[in-house]
Design an enzyme around this catalytic site. Sequence first.
Site, PDB file in Angstrom:
ATOM      1  N   THR A   7      -0.079 -10.943   0.684  1.00  0.00           N
ATOM      2  CA  THR A   7      -1.021 -10.858   1.801  1.00  0.00           C
ATOM      3  C   THR A   7      -0.952  -9.462   2.406  1.00  0.00           C
ATOM      4  O   THR A   7       0.057  -8.776   2.327  1.00  0.00           O
ATOM      5  CB  THR A   7      -0.714 -11.912   2.880  1.00  0.00           C
ATOM      6  OG1 THR A   7       0.560 -11.643   3.476  1.00  0.00           O
ATOM      7  CG2 THR A   7      -0.726 -13.317   2.296  1.00  0.00           C
ATOM      8  N   GLY A   8      -2.062  -9.047   2.996  1.00  0.00           N
ATOM      9  CA  GLY A   8      -2.109  -7.704   3.573  1.00  0.00           C
ATOM     10  C   GLY A   8      -1.902  -6.616   2.549  1.00  0.00           C
ATOM     11  O   GLY A   8      -1.239  -5.614   2.801  1.00  0.00           O
ATOM     12  N   GLY A  11      -2.780  -2.492   2.926  1.00  0.00           N
ATOM     13  CA  GLY A  11      -2.023  -1.577   3.765  1.00  0.00           C
ATOM     14  C   GLY A  11      -1.009  -0.774   2.987  1.00  0.00           C
ATOM     15  O   GLY A  11      -0.882  -0.913   1.754  1.00  0.00           O
ATOM     16  N   GLY A  12      -0.261   0.061   3.691  1.00  0.00           N
ATOM     17  CA  GLY A  12       0.702   0.936   3.024  1.00  0.00           C
ATOM     18  C   GLY A  12       1.776   0.177   2.273  1.00  0.00           C
ATOM     19  O   GLY A  12       2.016   0.417   1.074  1.00  0.00           O
ATOM     20  N   ILE A  13       2.448  -0.753   2.947  1.00  0.00           N
ATOM     21  CA  ILE A  13       3.485  -1.531   2.276  1.00  0.00           C
ATOM     22  C   ILE A  13       2.859  -2.459   1.251  1.00  0.00           C
ATOM     23  O   ILE A  13       3.383  -2.619   0.136  1.00  0.00           O
ATOM     24  CB  ILE A  13       4.319  -2.315   3.309  1.00  0.00           C
ATOM     25  CG1 ILE A  13       5.163  -1.348   4.155  1.00  0.00           C
ATOM     26  CG2 ILE A  13       5.227  -3.331   2.614  1.00  0.00           C
ATOM     27  CD1 ILE A  13       5.967  -2.011   5.253  1.00  0.00           C
ATOM     28  N   GLY A  14       1.726  -3.069   1.592  1.00  0.00           N
ATOM     29  CA  GLY A  14       1.064  -3.971   0.649  1.00  0.00           C
ATOM     30  C   GLY A  14       0.673  -3.289  -0.645  1.00  0.00           C
ATOM     31  O   GLY A  14       0.850  -3.843  -1.735  1.00  0.00           O
ATOM     32  N   SER A 128      10.689  -7.528  10.379  1.00  0.00           N
ATOM     33  CA  SER A 128      10.851  -6.199  10.969  1.00  0.00           C
ATOM     34  C   SER A 128      12.220  -6.124  11.622  1.00  0.00           C
ATOM     35  O   SER A 128      12.782  -7.139  12.058  1.00  0.00           O
ATOM     36  CB  SER A 128       9.768  -5.950  12.024  1.00  0.00           C
ATOM     37  OG  SER A 128      10.076  -4.814  12.822  1.00  0.00           O
ATOM     38  N   TYR A 141       4.994  -8.749  19.134  1.00  0.00           N
ATOM     39  CA  TYR A 141       5.282  -8.395  17.745  1.00  0.00           C
ATOM     40  C   TYR A 141       6.716  -8.777  17.394  1.00  0.00           C
ATOM     41  O   TYR A 141       6.965  -9.431  16.367  1.00  0.00           O
ATOM     42  CB  TYR A 141       5.068  -6.897  17.544  1.00  0.00           C
ATOM     43  CG  TYR A 141       5.404  -6.388  16.160  1.00  0.00           C
ATOM     44  CD1 TYR A 141       4.512  -6.555  15.104  1.00  0.00           C
ATOM     45  CD2 TYR A 141       6.616  -5.745  15.911  1.00  0.00           C
ATOM     46  CE1 TYR A 141       4.813  -6.091  13.836  1.00  0.00           C
ATOM     47  CE2 TYR A 141       6.923  -5.271  14.643  1.00  0.00           C
ATOM     48  CZ  TYR A 141       6.023  -5.446  13.610  1.00  0.00           C
ATOM     49  OH  TYR A 141       6.322  -4.981  12.348  1.00  0.00           O
TER      50      TYR A 141
END
Length: 233
Positions: A7-8, A11-14, A128, A141
Amino acid sequence: MKTVFITGAAGGIGSALAETFAREGYTPILHYHETPPENLFHGVAIQANLANFNEIENLIQQALKQDGHIDVLVNNAGMSVSSLFTDISPEIRREIFSVNLFSAMECTRLILPSMIHRKNGCILNISSMWGQVGASCEVDYSTSKAGLIGFTKALAKEIAPSGIRVNAIAPGVIRTKMLSGYSSEVLEELADETPLGRLGTPEDVAEMAVFLASEKASFITGQVIGVNGGFVI
């Protein structure tokens, strides 16, 4: 053929997760919300709003149709709002928890039956370091990511008899678009605060994910692995 559902993934990590798993021979099934991933790595991309449970159900149905099963689920999607706790509206709070925590739980719930049937599977939750220790001005968050850690530990105990492992990765300060609002001076300060003297890269997180999904980590479950350069110990 092994499959990984991320998922996601735009994005950068994805993106790093998709590339690294593809390099290891996985067929990636990539979720995105608005902008499709730039590279599918011979996999497929499926759009969905993870704040909507109806869309999540359709997303997982489409994902399972690709190869009939998913070997690795990576709950990576996340959002962050930097603000005082008292300034966050109920609507934004619901969206943060929906994307960061509830969508991970729902994706897992829908995929688990096929993993249990095969008595094989690996679930990775991208939390995180703030989920471990909390962060000022990122209370929602931090709380949602802490919930992801609790989910990881409890589920790992519940489904271990079915041969399925569940672990969490807790990244530190990683160079992604999430840092775009920080000045170069602040980024330098964050690097200085990191004992290893640099910011993390999406690839640092992706390499840990591939390791945890591999047979080399076959006796590891219910753990939270920090990829933070020593920022949180």
